[in-house]
Design an enzyme around this catalytic site. Sequence first.
Site, PDB file in Angstrom:
ATOM      1  N   SER A 187       0.795  -1.224   0.000  1.00 52.94           N
ATOM      2  CA  SER A 187       0.000   0.000   0.000  1.00 52.94           C
ATOM      3  C   SER A 187       0.832   1.280   0.000  1.00 52.94           C
ATOM      4  O   SER A 187       0.344   2.330  -0.428  1.00 52.94           O
ATOM      5  CB  SER A 187      -0.953   0.012   1.207  1.00 52.94           C
ATOM      6  OG  SER A 187      -0.244  -0.139   2.416  1.00 52.94           O
ATOM      7  N   HIS A 218      -0.329   6.421   6.193  1.00 58.23           N
ATOM      8  CA  HIS A 218       0.125   6.097   4.839  1.00 58.23           C
ATOM      9  C   HIS A 218       0.536   7.384   4.128  1.00 58.23           C
ATOM     10  O   HIS A 218       0.141   8.478   4.526  1.00 58.23           O
ATOM     11  CB  HIS A 218      -0.997   5.405   4.042  1.00 58.23           C
ATOM     12  CG  HIS A 218      -1.077   3.938   4.285  1.00 58.23           C
ATOM     13  ND1 HIS A 218      -1.545   3.413   5.467  1.00 58.23           N
ATOM     14  CD2 HIS A 218      -0.734   2.872   3.507  1.00 58.23           C
ATOM     15  CE1 HIS A 218      -1.494   2.083   5.410  1.00 58.23           C
ATOM     16  NE2 HIS A 218      -1.003   1.739   4.234  1.00 58.23           N
TER      17      HIS A 218
END
Length: 307
Positions: free
Chosen positions: A44, A286
Site C-alpha cells: 500500500s 500512509h
Amino acid sequence: MRTYVRAGLAGAVACGVLVTVITVGRGDDDSAPPPGPYVALGDSYTSGPGIPAQATTPAGCDRSDRNYPSLVARQLALETADFRDMSCSGAKIADLSSAQSTDNGVNPAQLSALTARTGLVTIGVGGNDIGFAATVQECVKKGVVYRLTGSGRFTGNDAPCHGEYVSDGADKVARRIDAAGKRLTDALAEVKRRAPRAEVYVVGYPAILPSEGKSCDDDMTLAPGDVRFLDTKERQLNSTLRKRAEAAGAVYVDTYGPSIGRDACAARDTRWIEPLMPAADAAPVHPNERGERGMADAVLRALKAAG
C-alpha cells in the site's frame, strides 16, 4: 503496508503538490529511449490508498494514478502499454508470486507482469511481512492507556508497547525482519529469472514517525519511547531491504532520508505521511500525494545516478 488502523478513522481536504520534477536521462545521451517496459510491484505504500483517482481493477488494491510508480512512468514518458502497476494494499512478499485476495477483487501474482522484455522493476514491500501496521495499532492502544494513567509519572515507563515485542533478550520484530529479508532475496532471484534484462530498484519506506521520539500525542497517541521503538524497527527493516537488494545486484532507493521531518507528526503542509486522522486524501498512517511524489523523486534520482 496496509491494515489501515481503521477504527473510525477518516480524512478529507485535498493535498497540495510539491517537489521539483527531475528529468531523467540515460547516461549522457538524453535522446536515448526511456527504460521500459516498467513493472511496479509493492504494497500500500506503493499503491497509494485514498489518493485520487483510484484504479478499479481490482478495487481492493487501492491503487492511485498518482502513486509513485505512476509519477515515475509519466516522468519517463513511457507509453501506456509499457507500464504495469501491480502494487496492492496488504501485499506481502508471498503475494509477488501468488494471487492476492482483497476486500474487493483478486490481484494476480504481481510477478506475472514480468517478461523477458521488462526493462525496469521497482519493488516496495516488506512492511506487511513484519506486521508493522498491527504493531502500530498495538502501540496506539498502549499509548491511550499511557496518557490516561499519568503519562508515565507513576510507572517511569515511557515505552509501554516496547515490552510487548522485546523481552528477555528476544526481539519478535527483529526476527520478522530477518525472515522478510530472506523472502525478499528469493523474490529478487525470481525477478531476475523472469526479467533478466531489467534494472531492479528496491524502494524503502519513508519516515513514518520522528526519530527523536517525541510523544506525538495529538497525531498518533503514542508514548515517546514507543515512537523511538517503532522508528528503530522501521530503520532496521529499511537496512535489511538495502542489504538484500545490494546482495542481489539491485539498487536500493532511500526514501527515509528525504522524508526526515515529514513524518506523520509533522505539520500538515509538510508531512508525507498522514496520521491516524488524515487531513488529506490518504489512508491513515500512509503516504499522502506529497509523500508519493517525494518517493517518485527518490526513484528518479536513483535512476539518474545509475544512468
